[in-house]
Design a protein around this motif. Structure first.
Motif, PDB file in Angstrom:
ATOM      1  N   ILE A 215     -18.359  19.653 -14.787  1.00 43.38           N
ATOM      2  CA  ILE A 215     -19.497  19.068 -15.371  1.00 43.38           C
ATOM      3  C   ILE A 215     -19.241  18.243 -16.171  1.00 43.38           C
ATOM      4  O   ILE A 215     -18.675  18.105 -16.950  1.00 43.38           O
ATOM      5  CB  ILE A 215     -20.639  20.393 -15.986  1.00 43.38           C
TER       6      ILE A 215
ATOM      7  N   SER B  13     -29.969  19.230 -12.665  1.00 43.94           N
ATOM      8  CA  SER B  13     -29.079  18.317 -12.817  1.00 43.94           C
ATOM      9  C   SER B  13     -27.708  18.789 -12.235  1.00 43.94           C
ATOM     10  O   SER B  13     -26.947  17.948 -11.558  1.00 43.94           O
ATOM     11  CB  SER B  13     -29.149  17.591 -14.086  1.00 43.94           C
ATOM     12  N   ILE B  14     -27.218  19.900 -12.620  1.00 47.13           N
ATOM     13  CA  ILE B  14     -25.958  20.595 -12.606  1.00 47.13           C
ATOM     14  C   ILE B  14     -25.910  20.784 -10.897  1.00 47.13           C
ATOM     15  O   ILE B  14     -24.937  20.356 -10.031  1.00 47.13           O
ATOM     16  CB  ILE B  14     -25.763  21.872 -13.242  1.00 47.13           C
ATOM     17  N   LEU B  15     -27.290  21.215 -10.535  1.00 47.27           N
ATOM     18  CA  LEU B  15     -27.172  21.397  -8.979  1.00 47.27           C
ATOM     19  C   LEU B  15     -26.956  20.088  -8.020  1.00 47.27           C
ATOM     20  O   LEU B  15     -26.591  20.205  -7.067  1.00 47.27           O
ATOM     21  CB  LEU B  15     -28.355  22.066  -8.678  1.00 47.27           C
TER      22      LEU B  15
ATOM     23  N   LEU C 119     -23.736  16.436 -19.676  1.00 46.50           N
ATOM     24  CA  LEU C 119     -24.612  17.401 -18.978  1.00 46.50           C
ATOM     25  C   LEU C 119     -24.089  18.688 -19.584  1.00 46.50           C
ATOM     26  O   LEU C 119     -24.898  19.651 -19.878  1.00 46.50           O
ATOM     27  CB  LEU C 119     -24.632  17.200 -17.611  1.00 46.50           C
TER      28      LEU C 119
ATOM     29  N   GLN D 177     -25.718  17.448  -9.091  1.00 45.28           N
ATOM     30  CA  GLN D 177     -24.550  16.993  -8.882  1.00 45.28           C
ATOM     31  C   GLN D 177     -23.206  17.746  -8.084  1.00 45.28           C
ATOM     32  O   GLN D 177     -22.021  17.373  -8.096  1.00 45.28           O
ATOM     33  CB  GLN D 177     -23.864  16.518 -10.225  1.00 45.28           C
TER      34      GLN D 177
ATOM     35  N   THR E 141     -33.693  30.350  -5.364  1.00 43.99           N
ATOM     36  CA  THR E 141     -33.915  28.937  -5.983  1.00 43.99           C
ATOM     37  C   THR E 141     -34.146  27.926  -4.688  1.00 43.99           C
ATOM     38  O   THR E 141     -34.836  27.225  -4.792  1.00 43.99           O
ATOM     39  CB  THR E 141     -32.651  28.731  -6.638  1.00 43.99           C
TER      40      THR E 141
ATOM     41  N   LYS F 118     -22.259  20.522  -8.913  1.00 49.10           N
ATOM     42  CA  LYS F 118     -21.244  21.429 -10.091  1.00 49.10           C
ATOM     43  C   LYS F 118     -21.547  22.745 -10.065  1.00 49.10           C
ATOM     44  O   LYS F 118     -21.093  23.492 -10.939  1.00 49.10           O
ATOM     45  CB  LYS F 118     -21.375  20.538 -11.302  1.00 49.10           C
ATOM     46  N   ALA F 119     -22.761  23.192  -9.436  1.00 45.90           N
ATOM     47  CA  ALA F 119     -22.991  24.446  -9.635  1.00 45.90           C
ATOM     48  C   ALA F 119     -22.018  25.613  -8.939  1.00 45.90           C
ATOM     49  O   ALA F 119     -21.302  25.054  -7.947  1.00 45.90           O
ATOM     50  CB  ALA F 119     -24.394  24.856  -9.348  1.00 45.90           C
ATOM     51  N   LYS F 120     -21.729  26.813  -9.477  1.00 44.35           N
ATOM     52  CA  LYS F 120     -20.811  27.649  -8.575  1.00 44.35           C
ATOM     53  C   LYS F 120     -21.612  28.226  -7.521  1.00 44.35           C
ATOM     54  O   LYS F 120     -20.607  28.490  -6.428  1.00 44.35           O
ATOM     55  CB  LYS F 120     -20.545  28.538  -9.840  1.00 44.35           C
ATOM     56  N   ALA F 121     -22.738  28.451  -7.540  1.00 40.99           N
ATOM     57  CA  ALA F 121     -23.335  29.191  -6.406  1.00 40.99           C
ATOM     58  C   ALA F 121     -25.094  28.858  -6.417  1.00 40.99           C
ATOM     59  O   ALA F 121     -25.477  28.518  -7.521  1.00 40.99           O
ATOM     60  CB  ALA F 121     -23.196  30.420  -6.454  1.00 40.99           C
ATOM     61  N   ILE F 122     -25.884  29.234  -5.432  1.00 38.06           N
ATOM     62  CA  ILE F 122     -27.137  29.007  -5.517  1.00 38.06           C
ATOM     63  C   ILE F 122     -27.697  30.032  -4.945  1.00 38.06           C
ATOM     64  O   ILE F 122     -27.371  30.709  -4.020  1.00 38.06           O
ATOM     65  CB  ILE F 122     -27.786  27.563  -4.663  1.00 38.06           C
ATOM     66  N   ARG F 123     -28.738  30.624  -5.832  1.00 38.15           N
ATOM     67  CA  ARG F 123     -29.494  31.830  -5.218  1.00 38.15           C
ATOM     68  C   ARG F 123     -30.674  31.468  -4.067  1.00 38.15           C
ATOM     69  O   ARG F 123     -31.054  30.366  -4.111  1.00 38.15           O
ATOM     70  CB  ARG F 123     -30.355  32.613  -6.457  1.00 38.15           C
TER      71      ARG F 123
ATOM     72  N   LEU G  15     -24.020  29.313 -14.355  1.00 37.30           N
ATOM     73  CA  LEU G  15     -23.597  28.132 -13.288  1.00 37.30           C
ATOM     74  C   LEU G  15     -23.927  28.543 -11.769  1.00 37.30           C
ATOM     75  O   LEU G  15     -23.996  27.957 -10.904  1.00 37.30           O
ATOM     76  CB  LEU G  15     -22.094  27.832 -13.285  1.00 37.30           C
ATOM     77  N   THR G  16     -24.591  30.042 -11.766  1.00 39.54           N
ATOM     78  CA  THR G  16     -25.310  30.413 -10.479  1.00 39.54           C
ATOM     79  C   THR G  16     -26.476  30.046 -10.618  1.00 39.54           C
ATOM     80  O   THR G  16     -27.275  30.729 -11.416  1.00 39.54           O
ATOM     81  CB  THR G  16     -25.042  32.047 -10.180  1.00 39.54           C
ATOM     82  N   ILE G  17     -27.155  29.214  -9.970  1.00 43.73           N
ATOM     83  CA  ILE G  17     -28.591  28.584 -10.114  1.00 43.73           C
ATOM     84  C   ILE G  17     -29.619  29.167  -9.120  1.00 43.73           C
ATOM     85  O   ILE G  17     -29.213  29.078  -7.886  1.00 43.73           O
ATOM     86  CB  ILE G  17     -28.325  27.184 -10.361  1.00 43.73           C
TER      87      ILE G  17
ATOM     88  N   ASN H  38     -30.061  22.453 -15.311  1.00 41.07           N
ATOM     89  CA  ASN H  38     -29.716  23.392 -14.422  1.00 41.07           C
ATOM     90  C   ASN H  38     -29.827  22.429 -12.695  1.00 41.07           C
ATOM     91  O   ASN H  38     -29.105  22.709 -12.040  1.00 41.07           O
ATOM     92  CB  ASN H  38     -30.298  24.678 -14.110  1.00 41.07           C
TER      93      ASN H  38
END
Lengths: 167, 74
Positions: free
Chosen positions: A75, B33-35, A79, B37, B47, B39-44, A165-167, B31
């Motif tokens: 990241i 913004s991370i998504l 940010l 880009q 979400t 850069k997130a590890k995973a998405i639910r 970081l799991t969003i 969060n």
């Protein structure tokens, strides 16, 4: 009753009484304990400001237990800074101070039964702009032993950051 | 990065700001913004569902697989 580090306080009082009993002159015990109590007081006052970071990490190093942990992140640094601030606000750790210009954060855990509390210094090294490094340093505010609490807190902080970081 | 998140493209198509989406789905701007880009590890799934509902799109509009030249072929 305020949450005081009960065990340490008891130890100090017992130590003071023992010294007072065995030393010839009572003020010898005071000479030993007054600086300790003053140091504790000073540390509790200084702990909430980033500008006294060196005091806890370098100058007082021989009296404090320090645990460090570093990790790299993908990241971007600004940010990542916001993300860590958000993470601290969502956790039980208290945010004390932060400096966006140097990407430094000071958080901490308050005084408890077995500890005078701990400070967590977080700095983001953005020299590698693609993969900034996050350095976490947990320092006891007073006490050379943290009963492994420093390491537990750092590990917990890191794992909850990874989880977030799991969003 | 093999999976690319095209959230910024969808936001532009719907003329919506990240802040507005954040308020509608209850996920912080940081969060998102991370998504955005990737850069997130995973998405639910929750979400993904919330974003798709607000942006009126399909998961495929948000996620794209781009083969990585360095990754080993299975």
């Amino acid at each position: 009753m305020r949450p005081v580090p009960f065990l340490l306080s008891i130890c100090l009082i017992i130590g003071y009484k023992l010294l007072n009993h065995f030393l010839e002159k009572p003020y010898y015990a005071l000479l030993i304990f007054v600086p300790i109590v003053l140091l504790i007081g000073l540390n509790l006052v200084l702990r909430r400001k980033l500008k006294y970071k060196d005091w806890f990490i370098k100058h007082l190093g021989f009296l404090n237990e320090k645990v460090t942990h570093s990790f790299k992140s993908e990241i971007p640094a600004p940010l990542l800074f916001d993300k860590i601030l958000e993470q601290i606000n969502d956790s039980e750790t208290t945010l004390y101070d932060f400096k966006p210009s140097t990407l430094e954060i000071l958080a901490g855990n308050s005084v408890g039964m077995r500890t005078w509390g701990e400070n967590i210094y977080i700095d983001i090294n953005a020299t590698d702009s693609e993969n900034p490094t996050v350095n976490l340093t947990s320092v006891t505010v007073f006490g050379i032993v943290s009963w492994n609490k420093n390491k537990e807190n750092i590990d917990q902080f890191y794992s909850s950051f990874e989880e977030s970081l799991t969003i | 990065m093999a999976i690319i998140v095209n959230l910024d493209v969808m936001l532009a198509k719907r003329k919506m700001k990240v802040k507005e989406l954040s308020a509608k789905i209850g996920i912080s701007v940081v969060n998102l913004s991370i998504l955005k880009q990737s850069k997130a590890k995973a998405i639910r799934f929750t979400t993904l569902e919330a974003i798709c509902e607000v942006l009126d799109c399909q998961p495929g509009d948000l996620l794209e697989f781009v083969p990585d030249n360095n990754s080993p072929h299975v």
